[in-house]
Scaffold this motif. Sequence first.
Motif, PDB file in Angstrom:
ATOM      1  N   TYR A  72     -34.537  86.492 -29.925  1.00  0.00           N
ATOM      2  CA  TYR A  72     -33.896  87.111 -28.627  1.00  0.00           C
ATOM      3  C   TYR A  72     -34.074  87.969 -27.953  1.00  0.00           C
ATOM      4  N   GLN A  73     -34.917  88.032 -26.997  1.00  0.00           N
ATOM      5  CA  GLN A  73     -34.583  89.164 -25.790  1.00  0.00           C
ATOM      6  C   GLN A  73     -33.483  89.238 -25.189  1.00  0.00           C
ATOM      7  N   GLY A  74     -32.767  90.983 -25.557  1.00  0.00           N
ATOM      8  CA  GLY A  74     -32.342  91.498 -24.956  1.00  0.00           C
ATOM      9  C   GLY A  74     -32.457  93.246 -24.565  1.00  0.00           C
ATOM     10  N   PHE A  75     -32.116  93.365 -23.978  1.00  0.00           N
ATOM     11  CA  PHE A  75     -31.915  94.940 -23.632  1.00  0.00           C
ATOM     12  C   PHE A  75     -31.004  96.448 -24.085  1.00  0.00           C
ATOM     13  N   PRO A  76     -30.880  96.157 -25.205  1.00  0.00           N
ATOM     14  CA  PRO A  76     -30.472  97.352 -26.235  1.00  0.00           C
ATOM     15  C   PRO A  76     -30.105  98.917 -25.226  1.00  0.00           C
ATOM     16  N   THR A  77     -29.340  99.912 -25.925  1.00  0.00           N
ATOM     17  CA  THR A  77     -29.526 101.005 -25.657  1.00  0.00           C
ATOM     18  C   THR A  77     -30.207 101.515 -26.964  1.00  0.00           C
ATOM     19  N   TYR A  78     -31.435 102.770 -26.485  1.00  0.00           N
ATOM     20  CA  TYR A  78     -31.867 102.845 -27.621  1.00  0.00           C
ATOM     21  C   TYR A  78     -32.366 104.107 -27.134  1.00  0.00           C
ATOM     22  N   SER A  79     -32.839 104.903 -28.577  1.00  0.00           N
ATOM     23  CA  SER A  79     -32.924 106.290 -28.503  1.00  0.00           C
ATOM     24  C   SER A  79     -34.229 107.001 -29.545  1.00  0.00           C
ATOM     25  N   VAL A  80     -34.741 107.692 -29.653  1.00  0.00           N
ATOM     26  CA  VAL A  80     -35.936 108.233 -29.613  1.00  0.00           C
ATOM     27  C   VAL A  80     -36.302 109.509 -30.056  1.00  0.00           C
ATOM     28  N   ASP A  81     -36.452 109.864 -31.769  1.00  0.00           N
ATOM     29  CA  ASP A  81     -36.740 111.467 -31.966  1.00  0.00           C
ATOM     30  C   ASP A  81     -37.802 112.052 -31.762  1.00  0.00           C
ATOM     31  N   THR A  82     -38.362 112.517 -30.941  1.00  0.00           N
ATOM     32  CA  THR A  82     -39.921 112.929 -31.215  1.00  0.00           C
ATOM     33  C   THR A  82     -40.864 113.399 -32.006  1.00  0.00           C
ATOM     34  N   SER A  83     -39.448 114.275 -33.060  1.00  0.00           N
ATOM     35  CA  SER A  83     -39.558 115.137 -33.822  1.00  0.00           C
ATOM     36  C   SER A  83     -40.518 114.556 -34.416  1.00  0.00           C
ATOM     37  N   HIS A  84     -42.066 115.000 -34.911  1.00  0.00           N
ATOM     38  CA  HIS A  84     -43.105 114.138 -36.110  1.00  0.00           C
ATOM     39  C   HIS A  84     -42.721 114.736 -37.249  1.00  0.00           C
ATOM     40  N   VAL A  85     -41.171 115.868 -37.854  1.00  0.00           N
ATOM     41  CA  VAL A  85     -40.580 116.648 -38.800  1.00  0.00           C
ATOM     42  C   VAL A  85     -39.509 114.953 -39.261  1.00  0.00           C
ATOM     43  N   THR A  86     -38.496 114.626 -38.068  1.00  0.00           N
ATOM     44  CA  THR A  86     -38.075 114.105 -38.330  1.00  0.00           C
ATOM     45  C   THR A  86     -37.488 112.606 -38.377  1.00  0.00           C
ATOM     46  N   ASN A  87     -38.515 112.360 -37.990  1.00  0.00           N
ATOM     47  CA  ASN A  87     -39.416 111.141 -37.129  1.00  0.00           C
ATOM     48  C   ASN A  87     -40.412 111.206 -37.443  1.00  0.00           C
ATOM     49  N   ALA A  92     -37.315 103.639 -33.404  1.00  0.00           N
ATOM     50  CA  ALA A  92     -36.535 103.958 -32.200  1.00  0.00           C
ATOM     51  C   ALA A  92     -35.483 103.699 -32.983  1.00  0.00           C
ATOM     52  N   LEU A  93     -33.926 104.335 -32.412  1.00  0.00           N
ATOM     53  CA  LEU A  93     -32.714 103.970 -32.900  1.00  0.00           C
ATOM     54  C   LEU A  93     -32.049 102.970 -31.677  1.00  0.00           C
ATOM     55  N   MET A  94     -31.678 101.397 -31.992  1.00  0.00           N
ATOM     56  CA  MET A  94     -31.126 101.168 -31.032  1.00  0.00           C
ATOM     57  C   MET A  94     -29.610 100.862 -31.211  1.00  0.00           C
ATOM     58  N   ASP A  95     -29.068 101.376 -30.371  1.00  0.00           N
ATOM     59  CA  ASP A  95     -27.694 101.303 -30.146  1.00  0.00           C
ATOM     60  C   ASP A  95     -26.537  99.924 -29.785  1.00  0.00           C
ATOM     61  N   ASN A  96     -25.934  99.332 -29.344  1.00  0.00           N
ATOM     62  CA  ASN A  96     -24.839  98.741 -29.217  1.00  0.00           C
ATOM     63  C   ASN A  96     -25.795  96.855 -28.633  1.00  0.00           C
ATOM     64  N   LEU A  97     -26.303  96.673 -30.208  1.00  0.00           N
ATOM     65  CA  LEU A  97     -26.762  95.450 -30.007  1.00  0.00           C
ATOM     66  C   LEU A  97     -26.346  94.320 -29.174  1.00  0.00           C
TER      67      LEU A  97
END
Length: 307
Positions: A72-87, A92-97
């Motif tokens: 399906y095509q959707g527009f979830p809320t997402y966040s990205v951790d830009t650190s090369h150490v922790t990610n 990308a971490l998607m919330d509220n699918l």
Amino acid sequence: AMYFNKTTDFNSGLKNCFNNPNDAKCDWNRVFRTDLLPEELRNTSINVGVVSYQIPGEKNTDARVYCDHVTYQGFPTYSVDTSHVTNRQALALMDNLPQINKDAVPLVVNPDWFLAAWSVDVDAALDGNRQIVKELIRVLPVFYEALNGNDDIEIYDALEFEFLHLYALGQSLSMVNYYATDPPKHPTAEQLKDKDHHPILHTYATIHVWAYGLSGRTSKLGVTVVILGVVCVLARLILGASTGVQERSTVEVLASMFEHRHQGEFEGLEGEACLAKVRYRIVEDGDGRQKFLPEKKGGRWSHIIHS
């Protein structure tokens, strides 16, 4: 498509058909009806993608694991951790699918995109030296035993195969070009004339280039300042050479002060105010050393401050 598990057939009557396919109560039309399924399964029988995994090392060559999916095509809320150490994988971490509407129709995805994610041609074999292939060979038998009711299998070990499959599936979907909106229709001639109905978006681009020259005001001012600075330096050199004024360092003056002995210039003076008014001249002896010489006026010591 039909759906069932170990506990239910979702009221489709599929179990009766398995037990006795020729029974009059076996309604195959009912078995394949999607309106009897729960809402989360009703629209999963359209545009279904199926991946078949053969179990390595299994004596039964027909032993396989099938994974089906819909897109399906959707527009979830997402966040990205830009650190090369922790990610390190830049995930990308998607919330509220978004919740899938029961009337939504899954997208058609060509299965060749899944092959593209694996970098393999049709009817070709994967390279066994690749790390993800090694992981699949390791976890597929474990997942297969879990499906056959082996309770000794840890849940995480069984789900590890699902993670690998979803990772490859997500990689394939990330390669697909798609549009979020329908292509715009070409406006008519009347709509082009009506700016309120079809406003014109003016765009422009500017290029800034830094160049060196004497045509600008800033460059002329800079040249003037440089010329004045050179003139001031030359004038000071010429004046210093013509007047012959010798500059003395602070260390030399202090050394001469410590070596000086008073010659009666402080006689009859009391208080710091009077002592501070004694006037001196700096002279050089025959050896070129500096000396402090008190000045006299009319045979008396001069009590004027020397500046």
